[in-house]
Design a protein around this motif. Structure first.
Motif, short mmCIF file in Angstrom:
data_model
loop_
_atom_site.label_atom_id
_atom_site.label_comp_id
_atom_site.label_asym_id
_atom_site.label_seq_id
_atom_site.Cartn_x
_atom_site.Cartn_y
_atom_site.Cartn_z
N ASP A 90 21.00 -12.29 -4.61
CA ASP A 90 21.91 -13.97 -3.53
C ASP A 90 22.23 -15.03 -4.87
O ASP A 90 22.44 -16.23 -4.73
CB ASP A 90 21.53 -13.60 -2.16
N THR A 91 21.00 -15.38 -5.74
CA THR A 91 20.80 -16.56 -7.00
C THR A 91 22.00 -16.73 -7.08
O THR A 91 22.52 -15.41 -7.89
CB THR A 91 19.36 -16.61 -7.63
N ALA A 92 22.41 -17.97 -7.66
CA ALA A 92 23.50 -18.32 -7.82
C ALA A 92 23.76 -19.47 -7.81
O ALA A 92 23.14 -20.04 -7.17
CB ALA A 92 23.98 -17.64 -7.86
N VAL A 93 25.22 -20.32 -8.80
CA VAL A 93 25.39 -21.71 -7.81
C VAL A 93 26.52 -21.41 -6.57
O VAL A 93 27.07 -20.43 -7.02
CB VAL A 93 25.75 -21.94 -9.29
N TYR A 94 26.82 -21.82 -5.46
CA TYR A 94 27.68 -21.52 -4.73
C TYR A 94 28.60 -22.63 -4.50
O TYR A 94 28.31 -23.97 -4.51
CB TYR A 94 26.15 -21.83 -3.64
N TYR A 95 29.64 -22.41 -4.85
CA TYR A 95 30.87 -23.04 -4.95
C TYR A 95 31.59 -23.32 -3.52
O TYR A 95 31.45 -22.00 -2.70
CB TYR A 95 31.47 -22.59 -6.20
N CYS A 96 31.90 -24.27 -3.28
CA CYS A 96 32.72 -24.78 -2.09
C CYS A 96 34.62 -24.71 -2.53
O CYS A 96 34.79 -25.26 -4.18
CB CYS A 96 32.77 -25.67 -1.36
N ALA A 97 35.34 -23.69 -1.91
CA ALA A 97 36.56 -24.03 -2.50
C ALA A 97 38.00 -24.24 -0.95
O ALA A 97 37.57 -23.96 -0.39
CB ALA A 97 36.59 -22.48 -3.29
N ALA A 98 39.25 -24.47 -1.96
CA ALA A 98 40.06 -25.12 -0.71
C ALA A 98 41.33 -24.52 -1.61
O ALA A 98 41.21 -24.63 -3.12
CB ALA A 98 40.06 -26.35 -0.77
N LYS A 99 42.08 -24.35 -0.73
CA LYS A 99 43.75 -23.76 -1.17
C LYS A 99 44.48 -24.41 0.48
O LYS A 99 43.75 -24.07 1.39
CB LYS A 99 43.29 -22.38 -1.84
N ASP A 100 45.25 -24.63 0.23
CA ASP A 100 46.71 -24.94 1.16
C ASP A 100 46.55 -23.70 2.10
O ASP A 100 46.36 -22.12 1.16
CB ASP A 100 47.64 -25.03 0.49
N ARG A 101 46.46 -24.08 3.26
CA ARG A 101 46.61 -22.79 4.07
C ARG A 101 47.52 -21.73 3.86
O ARG A 101 47.59 -20.56 4.28
CB ARG A 101 46.65 -23.41 5.35
N THR A 102 48.92 -22.27 3.55
CA THR A 102 50.06 -21.32 3.43
C THR A 102 50.16 -20.83 2.17
O THR A 102 51.08 -19.50 2.30
CB THR A 102 51.64 -22.65 3.43
N SER A 103 49.27 -20.73 1.49
CA SER A 103 49.47 -20.26 -0.12
C SER A 103 48.61 -18.67 0.55
O SER A 103 47.82 -18.79 0.72
CB SER A 103 48.67 -20.94 -0.68
N ALA A 104 49.22 -17.54 -0.51
CA ALA A 104 48.53 -16.53 -0.59
C ALA A 104 48.12 -16.36 -2.29
O ALA A 104 47.67 -14.99 -2.39
CB ALA A 104 49.92 -15.68 -0.78
N GLY A 105 48.09 -17.58 -2.35
CA GLY A 105 47.44 -17.62 -4.03
C GLY A 105 46.05 -17.73 -3.98
O GLY A 105 44.97 -17.53 -3.66
N GLU A 106 45.31 -18.35 -5.56
CA GLU A 106 44.80 -18.19 -5.87
C GLU A 106 43.07 -19.52 -4.89
O GLU A 106 44.94 -20.12 -5.31
CB GLU A 106 43.97 -18.74 -6.87
N TYR A 107 42.43 -19.75 -4.84
CA TYR A 107 41.35 -20.98 -4.57
C TYR A 107 41.73 -21.84 -6.37
O TYR A 107 41.66 -21.68 -7.39
CB TYR A 107 40.07 -20.65 -4.09
N ASN A 108 42.70 -23.15 -5.74
CA ASN A 108 42.81 -23.88 -6.95
C ASN A 108 41.59 -25.36 -6.59
O ASN A 108 42.00 -26.45 -7.43
CB ASN A 108 43.53 -24.28 -6.44
N LEU A 109 41.10 -25.63 -5.36
CA LEU A 109 40.44 -26.64 -5.16
C LEU A 109 39.08 -26.06 -5.25
O LEU A 109 38.46 -25.42 -4.40
CB LEU A 109 40.37 -27.56 -4.04
N TRP A 110 37.71 -27.43 -5.96
CA TRP A 110 36.87 -26.60 -5.96
C TRP A 110 35.96 -27.68 -5.78
O TRP A 110 35.49 -29.05 -6.76
CB TRP A 110 35.95 -25.77 -7.21
N GLY A 111 34.08 -27.50 -5.61
CA GLY A 111 33.32 -28.06 -5.29
C GLY A 111 32.67 -28.31 -6.76
O GLY A 111 33.16 -27.49 -7.86
N GLN A 112 31.18 -29.14 -7.19
CA GLN A 112 31.45 -29.16 -8.17
C GLN A 112 29.33 -28.16 -7.64
O GLN A 112 28.83 -27.53 -8.82
CB GLN A 112 30.14 -30.83 -8.59
#
Length: 120
Positions: A90-112
């Motif tokens: 499980d060792t890794a850099v963990y990123y939070c991500a967001a996308k518009d709730r109506t989107s079926a596409g990829e997550y496009n907003l990212w934390g550091q």
């Protein structure tokens, strides 16, 4: 557009637990589906868990199912990842991500990102 800031990473022994937090600002939190991804050294970033805008639906990668729990508190604009029974894998850099709730596409907003290290 929402900004995302993760916290809660650290060093933990195998079998231990950590809880990651991601605070969103600058947008309407309930407009977004939220997720956690992770990237281990030398590997591609991979999906770990996701939660719908209301929190009613959650999704997990097979590798974390039964050990990790994603949740959100819309009153606090925060999404969490509770990680139990951690393994060195499980060792890794963990990123939070967001996308518009109506989107079926990829997550496009990212934390550091926040580093999680699990020692054996």
């Amino acid at each position: 557009q929402v900004q995302l800031v993760e916290s809660g990473g650290g060093l933990v022994q195998a079998g231990g637990s950590l809880r990651l937090s991601c605070v969103a600002s600058g947008g309407t939190f309930t407009s977004y589906s939220m997720a956690w991804f992770r990237q281990a050294p030398g590997k591609e970033r991979e999906f770990a868990a996701a939660v719908s805008w209301s929190g009613a639906s959650t999704y997990y990668a097979e590798s974390v199912k039964g050990r990790f729990t994603i949740s959100r508190d819309n009153a606090k604009n925060t999404v969490y990842l509770q990680m139990n029974t951690l393994e060195p894998e499980d060792t890794a850099v963990y990123y939070c991500a967001a996308k518009d709730r109506t989107s079926a596409g990829e997550y496009n907003l990212w934390g550091q990102g926040t580093q999680v290290t699990v020692s054996s």
